[in-house]
Design a protein around this motif. Structure first.
Motif, PDB file in Angstrom:
ATOM      1  N   THR A  43       1.766  38.724  -9.131  1.00  0.00           N
ATOM      2  CA  THR A  43       2.848  39.717  -9.152  1.00  0.00           C
ATOM      3  C   THR A  43       3.042  40.254  -7.755  1.00  0.00           C
ATOM      4  O   THR A  43       2.072  40.497  -7.032  1.00  0.00           O
ATOM      5  N   ASN A  44       4.293  40.425  -7.377  1.00  0.00           N
ATOM      6  CA  ASN A  44       4.603  41.113  -6.126  1.00  0.00           C
ATOM      7  C   ASN A  44       5.808  42.016  -6.362  1.00  0.00           C
ATOM      8  O   ASN A  44       6.213  42.236  -7.520  1.00  0.00           O
ATOM      9  N   GLU A  45       6.357  42.531  -5.306  1.00  0.00           N
ATOM     10  CA  GLU A  45       7.439  43.506  -5.450  1.00  0.00           C
ATOM     11  C   GLU A  45       8.717  42.885  -6.000  1.00  0.00           C
ATOM     12  O   GLU A  45       9.612  43.598  -6.446  1.00  0.00           O
ATOM     13  N   MET A  46       8.830  41.587  -5.960  1.00  0.00           N
ATOM     14  CA  MET A  46      10.050  40.933  -6.428  1.00  0.00           C
ATOM     15  C   MET A  46       9.927  40.445  -7.864  1.00  0.00           C
ATOM     16  O   MET A  46      10.898  40.512  -8.624  1.00  0.00           O
ATOM     17  N   ALA A  47       8.772  39.880  -8.223  1.00  0.00           N
ATOM     18  CA  ALA A  47       8.685  39.181  -9.502  1.00  0.00           C
ATOM     19  C   ALA A  47       7.234  38.994  -9.926  1.00  0.00           C
ATOM     20  O   ALA A  47       6.310  39.319  -9.183  1.00  0.00           O
ATOM     21  N   SER A  48       7.092  38.451 -11.134  1.00  0.00           N
ATOM     22  CA  SER A  48       5.786  38.030 -11.639  1.00  0.00           C
ATOM     23  C   SER A  48       5.850  36.541 -11.940  1.00  0.00           C
ATOM     24  O   SER A  48       6.905  36.023 -12.344  1.00  0.00           O
ATOM     25  N   LEU A  49       4.717  35.880 -11.747  1.00  0.00           N
ATOM     26  CA  LEU A  49       4.607  34.456 -12.027  1.00  0.00           C
ATOM     27  C   LEU A  49       3.503  34.265 -13.049  1.00  0.00           C
ATOM     28  O   LEU A  49       2.350  34.661 -12.807  1.00  0.00           O
ATOM     29  N   ILE A  50       3.879  33.681 -14.180  1.00  0.00           N
ATOM     30  CA  ILE A  50       2.917  33.409 -15.235  1.00  0.00           C
ATOM     31  C   ILE A  50       2.723  31.904 -15.300  1.00  0.00           C
ATOM     32  O   ILE A  50       3.687  31.155 -15.513  1.00  0.00           O
ATOM     33  N   ILE A  51       1.494  31.440 -15.102  1.00  0.00           N
ATOM     34  CA  ILE A  51       1.173  30.009 -15.139  1.00  0.00           C
ATOM     35  C   ILE A  51       0.319  29.758 -16.360  1.00  0.00           C
ATOM     36  O   ILE A  51      -0.681  30.455 -16.581  1.00  0.00           O
ATOM     37  N   THR A  52       0.686  28.777 -17.166  1.00  0.00           N
ATOM     38  CA  THR A  52      -0.092  28.475 -18.364  1.00  0.00           C
ATOM     39  C   THR A  52      -1.477  27.980 -17.990  1.00  0.00           C
ATOM     40  O   THR A  52      -1.704  27.493 -16.864  1.00  0.00           O
ATOM     41  N   GLU A  53      -2.385  28.072 -18.957  1.00  0.00           N
ATOM     42  CA  GLU A  53      -3.780  27.718 -18.663  1.00  0.00           C
ATOM     43  C   GLU A  53      -3.924  26.258 -18.243  1.00  0.00           C
ATOM     44  O   GLU A  53      -4.741  25.926 -17.384  1.00  0.00           O
ATOM     45  N   ASP A  54      -3.123  25.371 -18.860  1.00  0.00           N
ATOM     46  CA  ASP A  54      -3.193  23.959 -18.480  1.00  0.00           C
ATOM     47  C   ASP A  54      -2.369  23.660 -17.229  1.00  0.00           C
ATOM     48  O   ASP A  54      -2.334  22.522 -16.758  1.00  0.00           O
ATOM     49  N   ARG A  55      -1.679  24.672 -16.715  1.00  0.00           N
ATOM     50  CA  ARG A  55      -0.885  24.601 -15.489  1.00  0.00           C
ATOM     51  C   ARG A  55       0.307  23.656 -15.586  1.00  0.00           C
ATOM     52  O   ARG A  55       0.915  23.312 -14.596  1.00  0.00           O
ATOM     53  N   LYS A  56       0.675  23.261 -16.783  1.00  0.00           N
ATOM     54  CA  LYS A  56       1.784  22.319 -16.913  1.00  0.00           C
ATOM     55  C   LYS A  56       3.138  23.020 -16.958  1.00  0.00           C
ATOM     56  O   LYS A  56       4.185  22.360 -16.955  1.00  0.00           O
ATOM     57  N   SER A  57       3.126  24.311 -17.026  1.00  0.00           N
ATOM     58  CA  SER A  57       4.396  25.038 -16.983  1.00  0.00           C
ATOM     59  C   SER A  57       4.160  26.447 -16.449  1.00  0.00           C
ATOM     60  O   SER A  57       3.019  26.930 -16.398  1.00  0.00           O
ATOM     61  N   SER A  58       5.249  27.074 -16.042  1.00  0.00           N
ATOM     62  CA  SER A  58       5.153  28.440 -15.540  1.00  0.00           C
ATOM     63  C   SER A  58       6.457  29.172 -15.842  1.00  0.00           C
ATOM     64  O   SER A  58       7.471  28.544 -16.193  1.00  0.00           O
ATOM     65  N   THR A  59       6.397  30.487 -15.728  1.00  0.00           N
ATOM     66  CA  THR A  59       7.581  31.322 -15.949  1.00  0.00           C
ATOM     67  C   THR A  59       7.673  32.351 -14.850  1.00  0.00           C
ATOM     68  O   THR A  59       6.694  33.036 -14.539  1.00  0.00           O
ATOM     69  N   LEU A  60       8.837  32.425 -14.256  1.00  0.00           N
ATOM     70  CA  LEU A  60       9.120  33.480 -13.280  1.00  0.00           C
ATOM     71  C   LEU A  60       9.776  34.623 -14.033  1.00  0.00           C
ATOM     72  O   LEU A  60      10.737  34.405 -14.780  1.00  0.00           O
ATOM     73  N   ILE A  61       9.277  35.823 -13.834  1.00  0.00           N
ATOM     74  CA  ILE A  61       9.835  36.982 -14.516  1.00  0.00           C
ATOM     75  C   ILE A  61      10.382  37.972 -13.507  1.00  0.00           C
ATOM     76  O   ILE A  61       9.652  38.442 -12.621  1.00  0.00           O
ATOM     77  N   LEU A  62      11.678  38.253 -13.634  1.00  0.00           N
ATOM     78  CA  LEU A  62      12.291  39.351 -12.888  1.00  0.00           C
ATOM     79  C   LEU A  62      12.367  40.517 -13.857  1.00  0.00           C
ATOM     80  O   LEU A  62      13.133  40.476 -14.811  1.00  0.00           O
ATOM     81  N   PRO A  63      11.581  41.564 -13.670  1.00  0.00           N
ATOM     82  CA  PRO A  63      11.419  42.580 -14.727  1.00  0.00           C
ATOM     83  C   PRO A  63      12.689  43.350 -15.076  1.00  0.00           C
ATOM     84  O   PRO A  63      12.897  43.674 -16.238  1.00  0.00           O
ATOM     85  N   HIS A  64      13.517  43.630 -14.105  1.00  0.00           N
ATOM     86  CA  HIS A  64      14.749  44.391 -14.368  1.00  0.00           C
ATOM     87  C   HIS A  64      15.869  43.758 -13.533  1.00  0.00           C
ATOM     88  O   HIS A  64      16.117  44.156 -12.410  1.00  0.00           O
ATOM     89  N   ALA A  65      16.499  42.763 -14.104  1.00  0.00           N
ATOM     90  CA  ALA A  65      17.489  42.004 -13.337  1.00  0.00           C
ATOM     91  C   ALA A  65      18.691  42.863 -12.950  1.00  0.00           C
ATOM     92  O   ALA A  65      19.169  43.682 -13.743  1.00  0.00           O
ATOM     93  N   THR A  66      19.165  42.661 -11.740  1.00  0.00           N
ATOM     94  CA  THR A  66      20.384  43.322 -11.277  1.00  0.00           C
ATOM     95  C   THR A  66      21.415  42.256 -10.926  1.00  0.00           C
ATOM     96  O   THR A  66      21.090  41.062 -10.849  1.00  0.00           O
ATOM     97  N   LEU A  67      22.640  42.687 -10.712  1.00  0.00           N
ATOM     98  CA  LEU A  67      23.694  41.737 -10.381  1.00  0.00           C
ATOM     99  C   LEU A  67      23.357  40.959  -9.112  1.00  0.00           C
ATOM    100  O   LEU A  67      23.730  39.787  -8.959  1.00  0.00           O
ATOM    101  N   ARG A  68      22.619  41.597  -8.200  1.00  0.00           N
ATOM    102  CA  ARG A  68      22.256  40.929  -6.953  1.00  0.00           C
ATOM    103  C   ARG A  68      21.210  39.835  -7.139  1.00  0.00           C
ATOM    104  O   ARG A  68      20.908  39.100  -6.195  1.00  0.00           O
ATOM    105  N   ASP A  69      20.630  39.746  -8.335  1.00  0.00           N
ATOM    106  CA  ASP A  69      19.674  38.679  -8.619  1.00  0.00           C
ATOM    107  C   ASP A  69      20.366  37.395  -9.052  1.00  0.00           C
ATOM    108  O   ASP A  69      19.694  36.379  -9.283  1.00  0.00           O
ATOM    109  N   THR A  70      21.686  37.414  -9.177  1.00  0.00           N
ATOM    110  CA  THR A  70      22.416  36.189  -9.507  1.00  0.00           C
ATOM    111  C   THR A  70      22.238  35.193  -8.369  1.00  0.00           C
ATOM    112  O   THR A  70      22.579  35.474  -7.217  1.00  0.00           O
ATOM    113  N   ALA A  71      21.658  34.033  -8.699  1.00  0.00           N
ATOM    114  CA  ALA A  71      21.290  33.062  -7.667  1.00  0.00           C
ATOM    115  C   ALA A  71      20.806  31.786  -8.346  1.00  0.00           C
ATOM    116  O   ALA A  71      20.630  31.743  -9.568  1.00  0.00           O
ATOM    117  N   VAL A  72      20.573  30.755  -7.547  1.00  0.00           N
ATOM    118  CA  VAL A  72      19.888  29.556  -8.028  1.00  0.00           C
ATOM    119  C   VAL A  72      18.407  29.734  -7.731  1.00  0.00           C
ATOM    120  O   VAL A  72      18.031  30.027  -6.593  1.00  0.00           O
TER     121      VAL A  72
END
Lengths: 111, 115
Positions: free
Chosen positions: A56-85
């Motif tokens: 976790t940092n000031e921008m987001a959280s990164l959750i990695i599964t135990e087998d490391r085969k997938s992950s999820t980026l979490i933006l806790p409170h999305a704003t319009l400025r988070d629209t991006a690729v």
């Protein structure tokens, strides 16, 4: 070739959490998961990276599964400025910083 | 102050011309990169220099020649421009490129249009 698979696009309501998934089923033990984003007409911007543990940092959280085969980026409170690729990238530690970008996920934050 | 700055931001030129794009970073980083983003938005690395030494050289036509006069600058010179060279070119830097997992800082890009 990119070693990750991401949905092409996602929507999120402003103020809600945005959860961006990434599959990296062939990830090796020494490869890190990186997330970058590219806002329209700008250069890519580093968000976060991790190896095994959740991060976790000031921008987001990164959750990695135990087998490391997938992950999820979490933006806790999305704003319009988070629209991006958002790009999920795997990269071996100890190698030159050869980031291989895939097609990414276009996150559209709706008002 | 902008951390990684590229000039020019836009470059429109004719086929066959020679052009250069300049990049400077004021972060004190050792490693610099050039990436190309084509019309389909794929970002691909072209070159990387660490302390003025070439460390990554992808399969890029030899019409493209990077030059690093010092570790704060990495310029890209393109000879005999072709239509397919039209793209956005991004410069980036990181603290070290060989053995660490340093994050990359990107410039805002140079939109090259070859007519």
């Amino acid at each position: 070739d990119a070693k990750t698979t991401q949905p092409t696009s996602m929507d999120c309501a402003e103020g809600r959490a945005a959860n961006l998934p990434c599959n990296h089923s062939t990830i090796s033990g020494n490869e890190y998961v990186y997330w970058y984003r590219q806002i329209h007409s700008q250069g890519p911007q580093y968000i976060i990276h991790g190896l095994k543990n959740n991060e976790t940092n000031e921008m987001a959280s990164l959750i990695i599964t135990e087998d490391r085969k997938s992950s999820t980026l979490i933006l806790p409170h999305a704003t319009l400025r988070d629209t991006a690729v958002y790009y999920c990238i795997v990269r071996a530690g100890g190698a030159t910083n050869k980031l291989i970008f895939g097609t990414g996920t276009l996150l559209a934050v709706q008002p | 102050d902008t951390a990684v700055s590229q000039t020019p931001k836009y470059l429109v030129t004719q086929m066959g011309n020679d052009k250069s794009i300049k990049c400077e970073q004021n972060l004190g980083h050792d490693t610099m990169y050039w990436y190309k983003q084509d019309s389909k938005k794929f970002l691909k690395i072209m070159f990387s220099y660490n302390n003025k030494e070439l460390i990554i050289n992808e399969t890029v036509p030899n019409r493209f020649s990077p030059k690093s006069p010092d570790k704060a600058h990495l310029n890209l010179h393109i000879n005999s421009l072709e239509l397919g060279d039209s793209a956005v070119y991004f410069c980036a830097s990181s603290r070290q490129g060989r053995t660490t997992n340093e994050k990359l800082f990107f410039g805002s890009g140079t939109q090259l249009s070859v007519l």
